[in-house]
Scaffold this motif. Structure first.
Motif, short mmCIF file in Angstrom:
data_model
loop_
_atom_site.label_atom_id
_atom_site.label_comp_id
_atom_site.label_asym_id
_atom_site.label_seq_id
_atom_site.Cartn_x
_atom_site.Cartn_y
_atom_site.Cartn_z
N THR A 13 33.65 -2.56 9.40
CA THR A 13 32.23 -2.90 9.58
C THR A 13 31.54 -1.90 10.49
N ARG B 88 33.36 -5.60 -0.40
CA ARG B 88 32.17 -5.77 -1.25
C ARG B 88 30.97 -5.05 -0.64
N ARG B 89 30.84 -5.16 0.67
CA ARG B 89 29.72 -4.49 1.33
C ARG B 89 29.84 -2.97 1.21
N SER C 265 28.68 -2.07 -2.19
CA SER C 265 27.24 -2.23 -2.37
C SER C 265 26.45 -1.21 -1.55
N ASP C 266 27.05 -0.71 -0.48
CA ASP C 266 26.41 0.34 0.32
C ASP C 266 26.51 1.71 -0.33
#
Length: 215
Positions: free
Chosen positions: A23, A55-56, A59-60
């Protein structure tokens, strides 16, 4: 695949995650408008927090590859069909998260080169990824040592320019785990890449690949 096709390109790749460090890395990359490749270890994707961060990352705009690790770090006792089934099972975990099957694979380094694994991966249509720049974040793993990781990039760029009078092309390896210094060094690494006028690309850009995921 150990370097990019085009001089002046560098692909930052991070293996063995996702982890608590991912993150932080995604926030740094978002601010820098930079894209990298994450090799997800499908074992960790069974945990909700790690599935979410993968997933992030997708999507990024980052490329999701797969870190593959053999059961017990050896194919001994596995038939060819059992080995292929295990590879497919791990890839399916990534597909279930992002709707894409990974194409780029980095093999977990257990210290021994398994005789059956790489041929099986290639035969199944995966692209095996190595590197020609090791940022050694497993050695320099504190924020105070971040500059030493960035210096590895600086030294590589300088040696290339001094020896050949032109830019090189690189696939850099780092480790997306809390015990490494990858996240802490990332701002300095990005600054070093930009200062030396290299283009940061994902592996598909590095390989001039228009189909970055398996069908």
């Amino acid at each position: 695949l150990t370097k990019c096709n085009t001089a002046g390109q560098i692909a930052l790749t991070f293996s063995e995650g996702p982890s608590e460090a991912t993150t932080q890395m995604l926030e740094i990359l978002k601010e820098a408008k930079a894209r990298v490749t994450f090799f997800a270890n499908a074992t960790w994707l069974e945990y909700m927090q790690y599935a979410g961060v993968t997933r992030r990352a997708y999507s990024d705009g980052h490329l999701i590859g797969m870190t593959y690790r053999l059961p017990n770090d050896s194919s001994k006792g596995m038939s060819d069909n059992e080995l292929r089934a295990d590879i497919a099972k791990q890839a399916s975990k990534i597909h279930n998260l992002i709707g894409k099957f990974p194409k780029y694979v980095r093999v977990h380094d257990a210290g021994l080169k398994d005789p059956k694994l790489e041929p099986a991966l290639r035969d199944m249509g995966y692209t095996l990824v190595g590197f020609n720049l090791d940022e050694a974040d497993y050695k320099f793993n504190t924020r105070e040592q971040a500059s030493q990781i960035a210096q590895i990039y600086e030294t590589a760029f300088t040696k290339q320019a001094d020896a050949f009078g032109r830019k090189g092309s690189y696939i850099a390896v780092g480790y997306d785990i809390p015990a490494s210094g990858a996240a802490g060094a990332l701002p300095d690494v990005i600054s070093t890449v930009i200062r030396n006028e290299y283009d940061m690309v994902r592996l598909d850009g590095c390989a001039s690949d228009k189909t970055p995921y398996k069908k």
